[in-house]
Design a protein around this motif. Structure first.
Motif, PDB file in Angstrom:
ATOM      1  N   THR A 284     -26.358  34.892  19.908  1.00  0.00           N
ATOM      2  CA  THR A 284     -27.399  35.723  20.395  1.00  0.00           C
ATOM      3  C   THR A 284     -27.606  35.615  21.932  1.00  0.00           C
ATOM      4  O   THR A 284     -27.830  34.565  22.174  1.00  0.00           O
ATOM      5  N   LYS A 285     -27.735  36.853  22.690  1.00  0.00           N
ATOM      6  CA  LYS A 285     -28.190  36.879  23.923  1.00  0.00           C
ATOM      7  C   LYS A 285     -29.392  37.690  24.228  1.00  0.00           C
ATOM      8  O   LYS A 285     -29.338  39.066  23.574  1.00  0.00           O
TER       9      LYS A 285
ATOM     10  N   MET B 269     -24.613  31.407  25.385  1.00  0.00           N
ATOM     11  CA  MET B 269     -25.578  32.485  24.947  1.00  0.00           C
ATOM     12  C   MET B 269     -27.181  31.653  24.507  1.00  0.00           C
ATOM     13  O   MET B 269     -27.188  30.643  24.737  1.00  0.00           O
TER      14      MET B 269
ATOM     15  N   ILE C  56     -21.556  37.077  28.044  1.00  0.00           N
ATOM     16  CA  ILE C  56     -21.187  37.739  26.688  1.00  0.00           C
ATOM     17  C   ILE C  56     -19.620  37.774  26.451  1.00  0.00           C
ATOM     18  O   ILE C  56     -19.148  37.544  25.396  1.00  0.00           O
TER      19      ILE C  56
END
Length: 133
Positions: free
Chosen positions: A129-130, A111, A39
């Motif tokens: 988005t993760k 991700m 991230i």
């Protein structure tokens, strides 16, 4: 439901601040050390692109909770020159700055979801988005 925190990117210190924000949110949500690193690396790439190509923009981190799934979304937005050929910048090895060209394709790999909207003169919006496993 999402809760958002943002860092305005104007200088290199803002890149550090955005990374720290992302790491803190990831840790708070329960992401392990490896995903925290993924991230923060993605945030670094996106923030650096804003700094290098747009001059100014924002990195916002959203805490996500969708139907019991917990996650984090990085929203990178700028009003810079935009990207004329998204397909080209998404090719591994493509670089306009003389860098390694890991940039956006690298972010996409790090991700779980990746969306990009950009057109010349209109800036760029990227959402990566993760999800917590």
């Amino acid at each position: 439901m999402s809760i958002q925190s943002c860092v305005t990117i104007i200088n290199e210190w803002d890149i550090v601040a955005a990374r720290q924000l992302g790491r803190n949110v990831a840790k708070e949500l329960g992401f392990g050390i490896v995903d925290q690193a993924r991230i923060t690396t993605a945030i670094s790439e996106l923030a650096r692109n804003i700094f290098l190509y747009a001059g100014k923009g924002q990195i916002c981190i959203d805490k996500l909770n969708e139907g019991g799934k917990v996650g984090l979304a990085i929203n990178a937005t700028d009003n810079g020159p935009g990207i004329s050929d998204i397909r080209q910048v998404m090719e591994d090895g493509f670089s306009t700055s003389g860098g390694l060209g890991a940039g956006l394709p690298g972010v996409k790999r790090l991700m779980d979801q990746f969306d990009i909207e950009s057109s010349p003169g209109d800036g760029t919006k990227i959402k990566a988005t993760k999800w917590l496993r």
